[in-house]
Scaffold this motif. Structure first.
Motif, short mmCIF file in Angstrom:
data_model
loop_
_atom_site.label_atom_id
_atom_site.label_comp_id
_atom_site.label_asym_id
_atom_site.label_seq_id
_atom_site.Cartn_x
_atom_site.Cartn_y
_atom_site.Cartn_z
N THR A 1 -41.29 -47.31 -56.26
CA THR A 1 -40.99 -46.36 -55.18
C THR A 1 -42.16 -45.42 -54.99
O THR A 1 -42.83 -45.04 -55.96
CB THR A 1 -39.72 -45.54 -55.51
OG1 THR A 1 -38.70 -46.43 -55.95
CG2 THR A 1 -39.24 -44.77 -54.31
N GLY B 1 -35.23 -46.94 -40.28
CA GLY B 1 -35.90 -48.22 -40.09
C GLY B 1 -36.50 -48.41 -38.71
O GLY B 1 -37.22 -49.39 -38.47
N GLN C 1 -42.53 -49.30 -47.44
CA GLN C 1 -42.63 -47.89 -47.81
C GLN C 1 -44.04 -47.36 -47.50
O GLN C 1 -44.20 -46.28 -46.95
CB GLN C 1 -42.33 -47.70 -49.30
CG GLN C 1 -40.88 -47.88 -49.69
CD GLN C 1 -40.68 -47.62 -51.18
OE1 GLN C 1 -41.17 -46.62 -51.71
NE2 GLN C 1 -39.98 -48.53 -51.85
N PRO D 1 -36.62 -49.34 -48.80
CA PRO D 1 -37.16 -50.60 -48.28
C PRO D 1 -38.14 -51.21 -49.29
O PRO D 1 -38.52 -50.55 -50.26
CB PRO D 1 -37.88 -50.16 -47.00
CG PRO D 1 -38.26 -48.74 -47.26
CD PRO D 1 -37.25 -48.17 -48.19
N ASP E 1 -34.94 -56.58 -42.39
CA ASP E 1 -34.65 -55.21 -42.81
C ASP E 1 -33.92 -55.27 -44.16
O ASP E 1 -32.69 -55.34 -44.22
CB ASP E 1 -33.79 -54.50 -41.75
CG ASP E 1 -33.61 -53.02 -42.07
OD1 ASP E 1 -34.08 -52.58 -43.13
OD2 ASP E 1 -32.99 -52.30 -41.26
N TRP F 1 -37.63 -38.84 -47.05
CA TRP F 1 -36.19 -39.07 -47.00
C TRP F 1 -35.43 -37.75 -47.18
O TRP F 1 -34.51 -37.44 -46.43
CB TRP F 1 -35.78 -40.08 -48.07
CG TRP F 1 -34.29 -40.27 -48.18
CD1 TRP F 1 -33.42 -39.56 -48.97
CD2 TRP F 1 -33.48 -41.19 -47.43
NE1 TRP F 1 -32.13 -39.99 -48.77
CE2 TRP F 1 -32.14 -40.99 -47.83
CE3 TRP F 1 -33.75 -42.17 -46.49
CZ2 TRP F 1 -31.07 -41.72 -47.32
CZ3 TRP F 1 -32.68 -42.92 -45.97
CH2 TRP F 1 -31.38 -42.69 -46.38
N LYS G 1 -31.90 -44.99 -49.07
CA LYS G 1 -32.17 -46.38 -48.67
C LYS G 1 -33.62 -46.68 -49.00
O LYS G 1 -34.53 -45.99 -48.50
CB LYS G 1 -31.90 -46.56 -47.17
CG LYS G 1 -30.41 -46.61 -46.82
CD LYS G 1 -30.21 -46.94 -45.36
CE LYS G 1 -28.71 -47.01 -45.01
NZ LYS G 1 -28.05 -48.17 -45.65
N CYS H 1 -36.45 -43.03 -41.65
CA CYS H 1 -35.39 -43.29 -42.63
C CYS H 1 -34.28 -44.21 -42.11
O CYS H 1 -33.42 -44.64 -42.88
CB CYS H 1 -34.79 -41.97 -43.10
SG CYS H 1 -36.00 -40.96 -43.99
N ARG I 1 -33.61 -53.08 -46.71
CA ARG I 1 -33.46 -51.80 -47.41
C ARG I 1 -32.25 -51.85 -48.34
O ARG I 1 -31.17 -52.30 -47.94
CB ARG I 1 -33.32 -50.65 -46.40
CG ARG I 1 -34.60 -50.39 -45.60
CD ARG I 1 -34.43 -49.28 -44.60
NE ARG I 1 -33.42 -49.63 -43.61
CZ ARG I 1 -32.69 -48.75 -42.94
NH1 ARG I 1 -32.85 -47.46 -43.17
NH2 ARG I 1 -31.80 -49.15 -42.05
#
Length: 445
Positions: A309, A187, A358, A353, A201, A317, A351, A185, A203
């Motif tokens: 998602t 990264g 993901q 990504p 990155d 998460w 957050k 979570c 996110r």
């Protein structure tokens, strides 16, 4: 016990011991004084933690050689040794005649389940004297008893050390899983993957309501039994952290509108809305679609993700240290009950990504969790084996199979003669003391 080695004997337990039951103390204090001794209650007995001290004059006192037996309560039949102090009211102290106390102690360890399950009393269980005192006790020659005890002490010490090491594994695995989720979570878990694919990155800071739909469930009431549409539904008791327990499923009556609103789809997230423990509030699991149709009660908040998602990413998460902290902060506490709401769940930060990352996060977490699950399965198998090992060793000892016999040992039949002599001498001594007390009492009058 007909297959015992040559030189062994069998006798009822009542024939080879004297006993004294504990009493309630007249004085009980948290501070030790000159006239008090450690009070051996259940906690002192099991944990060897002395919390209180009792007056020395009004109670029966145990010495280190006495074998102590829990006589009353759920743990009746549990035995211990090596404690000095005032015997608590739920404890019995027994002292063997001419027999090794440690030998007797280890034998009674093998009888715990038998004594505990054959208790008397409907409310608070008590050791059944008829069961306890008529236990057949295998007596080895005295020298062999000493050899058995020495071997048992060595082996059981190793077993205890093994148990102690095994008991650390669940905590280690829990920390490992939490560290994996934390890396996922923040990264860090896919940092090398982004470098390899030359991806930044990216996110996004969003909330759950930005990436899916949050909704409540069915409120239970007595009128629902009258509704014709009866459907299986999930309760709080079915949802644990990343785990569904579906053994105890129930049906509930709903209207067609309620059915459509609360119908579960595969990969829906279920979040526990209320709990008395802050540790359990917000525990979350993924619906696996194994029962269809299936609904959910109002104490479970449903979250259904959008197409951009992945449900398992949101699951991880919410299970992560970050997610847990957010859930705990969002919970409201009233009269000892911690609760969440649909709106609070919807506003939880997350957050997100890009979708390919993901997928990679989920793949890596699943792979690492699979390794942890394999270790956990091996741990459970090892624990089950070790848990039975002590009883297996003890059983072997009292079948005469743990140490070799020595033909030069005095047979147990001779030992029993001395036991009888000591028992008779003790009975005479007790009777003499009783007569003396009666005489003193008469002279005082």
């Amino acid at each position: 016990m007909s297959d015992l080695p040559k030189g062994w004997e069998v006798i009822a337990l009542k024939e080879i011991v004297s006993s004294v039951k504990g009493k309630k103390p007249k004085i009980l204090t948290d501070v030790k004084t000159n006239n008090t001794v450690p009070y051996i209650d259940i906690k002192a007995f099991e944990k060897r933690e002395i919390r209180q001290y009792a007056d020395i004059h009004s109670l029966n006192i145990a010495c280190k050689e006495d074998v102590l037996v829990v006589w009353d309560g759920a743990r009746s039949g549990l035995v211990g040794i090596g404690q000095e102090g005032a015997i608590g009211s739920t404890i019995l102290a027994i002292k063997p005649f001419c027999i090794s106390s440690q030998y007797l102690y280890h034998f009674l360890q093998t009888k715990y389940e038998y004594i505990n399950t054959n208790h008397r009393g409907t409310g608070i269980p008590h050791v059944d004297p008829e069961v306890f005192w008529n236990i057949e006790f295998p007596i080895a020659p005295l020298n062999e008893q000493r050899r058995i005890v020495a071997k048992l002490e060595r082996l059981l010490h190793r077993v205890d050390a093994c148990k102690e090491r095994l008991e650390k594994i669940p905590a280690i695995l829990k920390r490992f899983r939490q560290s994996v989720l934390a890396a996922a979570c923040t990264g860090k878990l896919t940092e090398d993957w982004r470098k390899k694919h030359n991806i930044a990155d990216d996110r996004c800071d969003l909330s759950l309501q930005d990436v899916g739909i949050v909704s409540g469930g069915i409120t239970k009431n007595s009128k629902r039994k009258q509704l014709p549409l009866q459907v299986p539904y999930l309760r709080v008791a079915n949802v644990y952290e990343n785990e569904l327990r579906l053994e105890d499923m129930r049906n509930i009556g709903v209207t067609q509108t309620e059915f459509e609103r609360t119908l579960l789809h595969k990969d829906d997230l279920l979040i526990v809305e209320g709990n008395g423990s802050i540790e359990q509030i917000g525990r979350v699991a993924l619906w696996n679609g194994s029962i269809h149709p299936c609904l959910h009660q109002n104490h479970l908040i449903k979250f259904r993700v959008s197409k951009k998602t992945i449900s398992r990413y949101v699951l991880f998460w919410l299970m992560s240290p970050i997610g847990r902290e957010l859930l705990v902060e969002a919970a409201v506490s009233t009269a000892g009950l911690h609760s969440l709401s649909i709106s609070k769940i919807g506003k939880l930060p997350i957050k997100i990504p890009p979708l390919p990352e993901q997928h990679e996060i989920v793949r890596r977490v699943d792979a690492l969790f699979k390794k942890a699950d394999e270790i956990e399965a091996r741990y459970k198998k090892a624990k089950a084996f070790v848990d039975k090992l002590s009883q297996s060793i003890l059983a072997k000892a009292f079948r005469g199979e743990l140490v070799p016999q020595d033909p030069n040992d005095e047979p147990a039949s001779e030992l029993l003669k001395r036991v009888k002599e000591e028992r008779v001498a003790r009975e005479v001594k007790i009777e003499t003391e009783k007569r003396k007390k009666r005489k003193e009492k008469f002279l005082i009058k």
